[in-house]
Design a protein around this motif. Structure first.
Motif, PDB file in Angstrom:
ATOM      1  N   GLN A  17       1.141  -1.260  -0.034  1.00 27.41           N
ATOM      2  CA  GLN A  17       0.593  -0.144   0.132  1.00 27.41           C
ATOM      3  C   GLN A  17       0.736   1.207  -0.173  1.00 27.41           C
ATOM      4  OE1 GLN A  17      -1.427  -2.832   1.651  1.00 27.41           O
ATOM      5  NE2 GLN A  17      -2.922  -2.756  -0.118  1.00 27.41           N
ATOM      6  N   ILE A  18       1.937   0.874   1.120  1.00 30.34           N
ATOM      7  CA  ILE A  18       2.253   2.392   0.701  1.00 30.34           C
ATOM      8  C   ILE A  18       3.668   2.795  -0.162  1.00 30.34           C
ATOM      9  CG2 ILE A  18       4.600   3.279   2.015  1.00 30.34           C
ATOM     10  CD1 ILE A  18       2.278   3.535   3.898  1.00 30.34           C
ATOM     11  N   SER A  19       4.046   1.914  -1.791  1.00 31.42           N
ATOM     12  CA  SER A  19       4.398   2.187  -2.423  1.00 31.42           C
ATOM     13  C   SER A  19       3.803   2.679  -3.665  1.00 31.42           C
ATOM     14  CB  SER A  19       5.258   0.181  -2.587  1.00 31.42           C
ATOM     15  OG  SER A  19       5.968   0.179  -4.484  1.00 31.42           O
ATOM     16  N   PHE A  20       2.518   1.819  -3.545  1.00 28.40           N
ATOM     17  CA  PHE A  20       0.996   2.699  -4.602  1.00 28.40           C
ATOM     18  C   PHE A  20       1.462   3.753  -3.820  1.00 28.40           C
ATOM     19  CE2 PHE A  20      -3.417   2.529  -4.569  1.00 28.40           C
ATOM     20  CZ  PHE A  20      -3.468   2.631  -6.084  1.00 28.40           C
ATOM     21  N   PHE A  21       0.714   4.492  -2.627  1.00 33.86           N
ATOM     22  CA  PHE A  21       0.847   6.029  -2.738  1.00 33.86           C
ATOM     23  C   PHE A  21       1.983   6.469  -2.988  1.00 33.86           C
ATOM     24  CE2 PHE A  21      -1.879   5.005   1.019  1.00 33.86           C
ATOM     25  CZ  PHE A  21      -2.854   4.181   0.855  1.00 33.86           C
ATOM     26  N   GLU A  22       3.071   6.105  -2.369  1.00 36.61           N
ATOM     27  CA  GLU A  22       4.381   7.008  -3.175  1.00 36.61           C
ATOM     28  C   GLU A  22       4.323   7.182  -4.826  1.00 36.61           C
ATOM     29  OE1 GLU A  22       6.493   7.840  -1.460  1.00 36.61           O
ATOM     30  OE2 GLU A  22       6.535   6.843   0.678  1.00 36.61           O
ATOM     31  N   ARG A  23       3.842   5.958  -5.432  1.00 36.99           N
ATOM     32  CA  ARG A  23       4.269   5.892  -6.497  1.00 36.99           C
ATOM     33  C   ARG A  23       2.620   6.975  -7.225  1.00 36.99           C
ATOM     34  NH1 ARG A  23       0.965   2.214 -10.940  1.00 36.99           N
ATOM     35  NH2 ARG A  23      -0.358   1.232  -9.758  1.00 36.99           N
ATOM     36  N   ILE A  24       2.128   7.146  -6.689  1.00 32.68           N
ATOM     37  CA  ILE A  24       0.993   8.029  -6.356  1.00 32.68           C
ATOM     38  C   ILE A  24       1.034   9.689  -6.420  1.00 32.68           C
ATOM     39  CG2 ILE A  24      -1.765   9.318  -6.608  1.00 32.68           C
ATOM     40  CD1 ILE A  24      -2.857   6.256  -6.156  1.00 32.68           C
ATOM     41  N   LYS A  25       2.081  10.071  -5.118  1.00 27.57           N
ATOM     42  CA  LYS A  25       2.762  10.954  -5.156  1.00 27.57           C
ATOM     43  C   LYS A  25       3.974  11.630  -5.865  1.00 27.57           C
ATOM     44  CE  LYS A  25       3.688  12.174  -1.383  1.00 27.57           C
ATOM     45  NZ  LYS A  25       4.620  12.568   0.277  1.00 27.57           N
ATOM     46  N   LYS A  26       3.927  10.257  -6.553  1.00 27.54           N
ATOM     47  CA  LYS A  26       5.398  11.007  -8.098  1.00 27.54           C
ATOM     48  C   LYS A  26       5.090  11.793  -9.160  1.00 27.54           C
ATOM     49  CE  LYS A  26       9.051   8.433  -5.915  1.00 27.54           C
ATOM     50  NZ  LYS A  26       9.719   6.890  -5.905  1.00 27.54           N
ATOM     51  N   LEU A  27       2.990  11.013  -9.618  1.00 27.26           N
ATOM     52  CA  LEU A  27       2.677  11.600 -10.341  1.00 27.26           C
ATOM     53  C   LEU A  27       1.969  13.239 -10.866  1.00 27.26           C
ATOM     54  CD1 LEU A  27       0.496   8.198 -11.442  1.00 27.26           C
ATOM     55  CD2 LEU A  27       2.833   8.563 -12.040  1.00 27.26           C
ATOM     56  N   ASN A  28       1.526  13.323 -12.121  1.00 23.90           N
ATOM     57  CA  ASN A  28       2.157  14.684 -11.715  1.00 23.90           C
ATOM     58  C   ASN A  28       0.174  14.863 -12.266  1.00 23.90           C
ATOM     59  OD1 ASN A  28       2.425  17.573 -12.895  1.00 23.90           O
ATOM     60  ND2 ASN A  28       1.835  17.559 -14.431  1.00 23.90           N
ATOM     61  N   ILE A  29      -0.183  14.964 -10.599  1.00 21.08           N
ATOM     62  CA  ILE A  29      -2.334  14.429 -10.943  1.00 21.08           C
ATOM     63  C   ILE A  29      -2.654  16.493  -9.905  1.00 21.08           C
ATOM     64  CG2 ILE A  29      -3.793  14.018  -9.184  1.00 21.08           C
ATOM     65  CD1 ILE A  29      -2.398  11.199 -10.102  1.00 21.08           C
ATOM     66  N   ASN A  30      -3.257  17.158 -10.613  1.00 18.80           N
ATOM     67  CA  ASN A  30      -3.177  18.285 -10.004  1.00 18.80           C
ATOM     68  C   ASN A  30      -5.027  17.951  -9.439  1.00 18.80           C
ATOM     69  OD1 ASN A  30      -0.992  19.619 -11.237  1.00 18.80           O
ATOM     70  ND2 ASN A  30      -2.598  19.609 -13.039  1.00 18.80           N
ATOM     71  N   ILE A  31      -5.261  17.536  -9.093  1.00 20.25           N
ATOM     72  CA  ILE A  31      -6.583  16.881  -8.637  1.00 20.25           C
ATOM     73  C   ILE A  31      -6.642  16.001  -7.163  1.00 20.25           C
ATOM     74  CG2 ILE A  31      -7.684  14.487  -9.296  1.00 20.25           C
ATOM     75  CD1 ILE A  31     -10.527  15.295  -9.833  1.00 20.25           C
ATOM     76  N   PRO A  32      -7.225  16.406  -6.213  1.00 19.45           N
ATOM     77  CA  PRO A  32      -7.390  15.854  -4.949  1.00 19.45           C
ATOM     78  C   PRO A  32      -7.564  14.809  -5.360  1.00 19.45           C
ATOM     79  CG  PRO A  32      -8.926  18.595  -4.955  1.00 19.45           C
ATOM     80  CD  PRO A  32      -8.516  17.934  -6.107  1.00 19.45           C
ATOM     81  N   LYS A  33      -6.801  14.333  -3.889  1.00 17.83           N
ATOM     82  CA  LYS A  33      -6.983  12.405  -3.267  1.00 17.83           C
ATOM     83  C   LYS A  33      -7.149  12.083  -2.222  1.00 17.83           C
ATOM     84  CE  LYS A  33      -2.889  12.558  -4.615  1.00 17.83           C
ATOM     85  NZ  LYS A  33      -1.954  14.364  -5.280  1.00 17.83           N
ATOM     86  N   LEU A  34      -8.620  11.358  -2.683  1.00 16.35           N
ATOM     87  CA  LEU A  34      -8.443  10.331  -1.007  1.00 16.35           C
ATOM     88  C   LEU A  34      -8.547   9.523  -1.043  1.00 16.35           C
ATOM     89  CD1 LEU A  34     -11.977  11.949  -0.191  1.00 16.35           C
ATOM     90  CD2 LEU A  34      -9.551  13.286   0.417  1.00 16.35           C
ATOM     91  N   ILE A  35      -7.629   8.211   0.570  1.00 19.89           N
ATOM     92  CA  ILE A  35      -7.473   7.216   0.109  1.00 19.89           C
ATOM     93  C   ILE A  35      -8.836   6.090   1.100  1.00 19.89           C
ATOM     94  CG2 ILE A  35      -6.313   5.139   1.175  1.00 19.89           C
ATOM     95  CD1 ILE A  35      -4.036   7.618   0.594  1.00 19.89           C
ATOM     96  N   GLY A  36      -9.285   5.770   0.163  1.00 20.96           N
ATOM     97  CA  GLY A  36     -10.425   4.479   1.069  1.00 20.96           C
ATOM     98  C   GLY A  36     -10.079   2.855   1.213  1.00 20.96           C
ATOM     99  N   ILE A  37     -10.576   2.337   2.033  1.00 27.17           N
ATOM    100  CA  ILE A  37     -10.150   1.420   2.055  1.00 27.17           C
ATOM    101  C   ILE A  37      -9.332   0.671   3.528  1.00 27.17           C
ATOM    102  CG2 ILE A  37      -9.596  -1.461   1.455  1.00 27.17           C
ATOM    103  CD1 ILE A  37     -10.987  -0.712  -1.909  1.00 27.17           C
ATOM    104  N   GLY A  38      -9.532   0.406   4.074  1.00 26.63           N
ATOM    105  CA  GLY A  38      -8.900  -0.015   5.187  1.00 26.63           C
ATOM    106  C   GLY A  38      -8.837   1.144   5.990  1.00 26.63           C
ATOM    107  N   ILE A  39      -9.556   2.637   5.645  1.00 23.69           N
ATOM    108  CA  ILE A  39      -8.969   3.617   7.267  1.00 23.69           C
ATOM    109  C   ILE A  39     -10.343   2.762   8.198  1.00 23.69           C
ATOM    110  CG2 ILE A  39      -9.421   5.441   7.245  1.00 23.69           C
ATOM    111  CD1 ILE A  39      -7.519   5.214   4.521  1.00 23.69           C
ATOM    112  N   LYS A  40     -10.273   2.064   9.096  1.00 20.76           N
ATOM    113  CA  LYS A  40     -10.635   2.281  10.421  1.00 20.76           C
ATOM    114  C   LYS A  40     -10.542   3.070  11.612  1.00 20.76           C
ATOM    115  CE  LYS A  40      -7.618  -2.150  11.226  1.00 20.76           C
ATOM    116  NZ  LYS A  40      -7.386  -2.746  11.624  1.00 20.76           N
TER     117      LYS A  40
END
Length: 260
Positions: A195-218
């Motif tokens: 999961q952390i690796s996935f989140f890190e990969r997204i942070k490196k992408l050029n994404i301007n829109i806000p992001k929310l993480i779901g599944i596993g937030i408890k």
């Protein structure tokens, strides 16, 4: 500009989105839960439209769907319930459902009704992006409604960027390829190396829109971690499990207090 856009314009971090199933734990609880959440530090409300075959949801939400349908909840009733309190809605509301529900109701009528009662956006996880792009994108824009797409660890970077551009409001980062409410993957804290690796990969992408993480937030720990890698987190199954139908207000207040 709808309420989701206004929210992220004013606040772009530590966004808490709470998900619950309409008509659960009892038929008239939807209005009460909305009103209670609006008086708590909750930034977004996501309401699940109960469905007989909710493939994107785990056992907890599936069971809440079963009970909700047994209670008599349906789209028409949900729209009527929200319409009763539309003048009092101050927190952006998102509806989460399935393409068949949207299609059977009548797509234009569905979107028109959403706008009339103050809904800000939709999540339809089984609606193919190419169909949305060619058939519905303009209608969503006409009704000032956000369409929110999901990405998973299996989504390649090129597609993530495309979906981020197609989404309007925020991009839903599903932390796992699993269904919601599955906490047995990785470890009891759910967020493992994958999961952390996935989140890190997204942070490196050029994404301007806000992001929310779901599944596993408890809990507070997983919510705080989601805020490190995105603009906030979405809590569903854990919140639903916390609901006490006999002490609804008290159980909700206690749960949200445990998160922030």
């Amino acid at each position: 500009m709808n309420q989701i856009h206004n929210l992220f314009k004013k606040k772009n971090k530590n966004i808490l989105c709470i998900y619950f199933t309409a008509g659960f734990p009892y038929i008239n609880s939807t209005e009460k839960i909305i009103k209670i959440l609006q008086n708590l530090p909750v930034d977004l409300i996501e309401i699940g439209i109960p469905y007989s075959d909710p493939l994107a949801d785990g056992m907890v939400i599936q069971e809440s769907n079963r009970i909700s349908l047994k209670n008599g909840m349906n789209i028409h009733l949900l729209f009527n319930q929200i319409e009763k309190i539309k003048e009092k809605i101050i927190t952006p509301i998102i509806l989460m459902g399935y393409y068949n529900q949207f299609y059977q109701f009548g797509e234009t009528n569905f979107l028109k009704k959403c706008k009339e009662i103050g809904i800000s956006g939709l999540i339809l996880p089984d609606l193919p992006v190419h169909i949305f792009s060619h058939k519905y994108k303009n209608i969503f824009e006409k009704h000032s409604l956000s369409m929110i797409f999901l990405i998973t660890p299996k989504t390649n970077s090129k597609r993530i960027i495309m979906l981020s551009k197609m989404s309007n409001g925020f991009l839903y980062i599903a932390s796992s390829n699993s269904t919601t409410g599955n906490t047995t993957i990785e470890n009891e804290n759910f967020f493992g190396d994958k999961q952390i690796s996935f989140f890190e990969r997204i942070k490196k992408l050029n994404i301007n829109i806000p992001k929310l993480i779901g599944i596993g937030i408890k809990d507070k720990n997983t919510f705080d971690l989601s805020c490190q890698y995105a603009n906030g987190g979405i809590i569903g199954s854990s919140f639903i499990q916390s609901l006490n139908k006999n002490k609804l207000k008290e159980s909700i207040e206690k749960y949200i207090k445990s998160i922030r």
